[in-house]
Design an enzyme around this catalytic site. Structure first.
Site, PDB file in Angstrom:
ATOM      1  N   TYR A  45      -8.376  15.837  -9.112  1.00 27.13           N
ATOM      2  CA  TYR A  45      -7.855  15.515 -10.433  1.00 27.13           C
ATOM      3  C   TYR A  45      -6.745  15.613 -11.423  1.00 27.13           C
ATOM      4  CZ  TYR A  45      -5.873  11.065 -13.730  1.00 27.13           C
ATOM      5  OH  TYR A  45      -4.784  10.828 -14.752  1.00 27.13           O
ATOM      6  N   ASP A 103       0.756  -1.142   0.039  1.00 26.63           N
ATOM      7  CA  ASP A 103      -0.471   0.030   0.260  1.00 26.63           C
ATOM      8  C   ASP A 103       0.540   1.332  -0.068  1.00 26.63           C
ATOM      9  OD1 ASP A 103      -1.756   1.955   0.624  1.00 26.63           O
ATOM     10  OD2 ASP A 103      -2.730   0.911   2.430  1.00 26.63           O
ATOM     11  N   VAL A 104       1.179   1.773  -1.097  1.00 26.72           N
ATOM     12  CA  VAL A 104       2.001   2.931  -1.390  1.00 26.72           C
ATOM     13  C   VAL A 104       1.844   4.048  -0.397  1.00 26.72           C
ATOM     14  CG1 VAL A 104       3.330   2.006  -3.393  1.00 26.72           C
ATOM     15  CG2 VAL A 104       1.258   3.278  -3.560  1.00 26.72           C
TER      16      VAL A 104
END
Length: 245
Positions: free
Chosen positions: A155, A65-66
């Site tokens: 985004y 999980d970065v």
């Protein structure tokens, strides 16, 4: 001039699907040794492991999980143990999700930045000491960062942040000969029609000079260019891979 990627030690985040997978396989086929990570155990991770084994080399597919600092520290240690160091880092992990600004929640905003910006910070910070002098860091952004997108303020803002991250970091690590660049793909066909209605795909193709949407292999080619010797004096750049939108 050759790219001289054979024997390079590479970390690609988010490497089991789409652009990440194409990038991992491109490096492996060029003779590099690749560590990559994924969030969920699934067929994509298992099939990539099989493909890399068939290609041959010192490759590793690790679940990580970065967005978790401890998990990222473990990933860096696995790179140290498996490869001894790195010459290339590709920060590929990212998420998307169209939301009109009026309905955009703080949780939506935080989730987007956590995956698209904070993860890049965490991984790069964790492996900085593993990067050899003369290494290359490539961040996978998006061409919308330069033109904006309706229903994607969060985004677009997160991908624009990567450009600033790239421009600033390249100045700090430049004395070591480390280059930092961003690849900015257009809409990429990681699934048929990029998961969009046919009318939307047709509209985007009509805006593109080359008359088609981007493929993962198109982006992988740009990443390998920025990782190799032929781009040795390019740093702080954003390379659009959008077919001329």
């Amino acid at each position: 001039m050759e790219q001289k990627l054979s024997g390079k030690r590479v970390l690609v985040t988010g490497g089991t699907k789409g652009i990440g997978r194409a990038t991992v396989l491109a490096f492996a086929n060029a003779g590099a040794d690749v560590v990559t990570c994924h969030h969920t155990e699934d067929e994509a991770a298992e099939s990539l492991t099989r493909e890399l084994k068939e290609i041959g080399g010192r490759h590793l597919v690790a679940r990580t999980d970065v967005t978790d600092i401890q998990d990222v520290a473990r990933l860096a240690e696995r790179c140290r143990e498996h490869l001894g160091g790195l010459e290339v880092l590709v920060n590929n992990v990212g998420v998307d999700g169209p939301v009109p600004f009026e309905g955009l929640t703080l949780d939506d905003w935080r989730h987007m930045f956590e995956h698209n910006v904070t993860a890049t910070y965490l991984v790069t910070h964790a492996v900085l000491g593993l990067l050899a002098d003369g290494s290359s860091v490539v961040n996978v952004g998006s061409s919308v960062a330069l033109r904006g997108r309706a229903n994607g303020v969060h985004y677009t803002a997160s991908k624009a942040a990567l450009i600033g991250f790239t421009r600033a970091l390249c100045k700090e690590v430049g004395p070591r000969g480390i280059r930092v660049n961003t690849v900015a793909p257009g809409l990429t066909e990681t699934e048929p029609g990029a998961g969009l209605p046919p009318a939307a795909v047709e509209r985007i193709v009509g805006m593109t000079a080359l008359g088609r949407i981007c493929r993962p292999e198109d982006v992988a080619g740009a990443v390998l260019f920025l990782a190799g010797d032929t781009s040795r004096y390019i740093s702080g750049a954003t390379l659009n891979v959008d077919g001329g939108v």
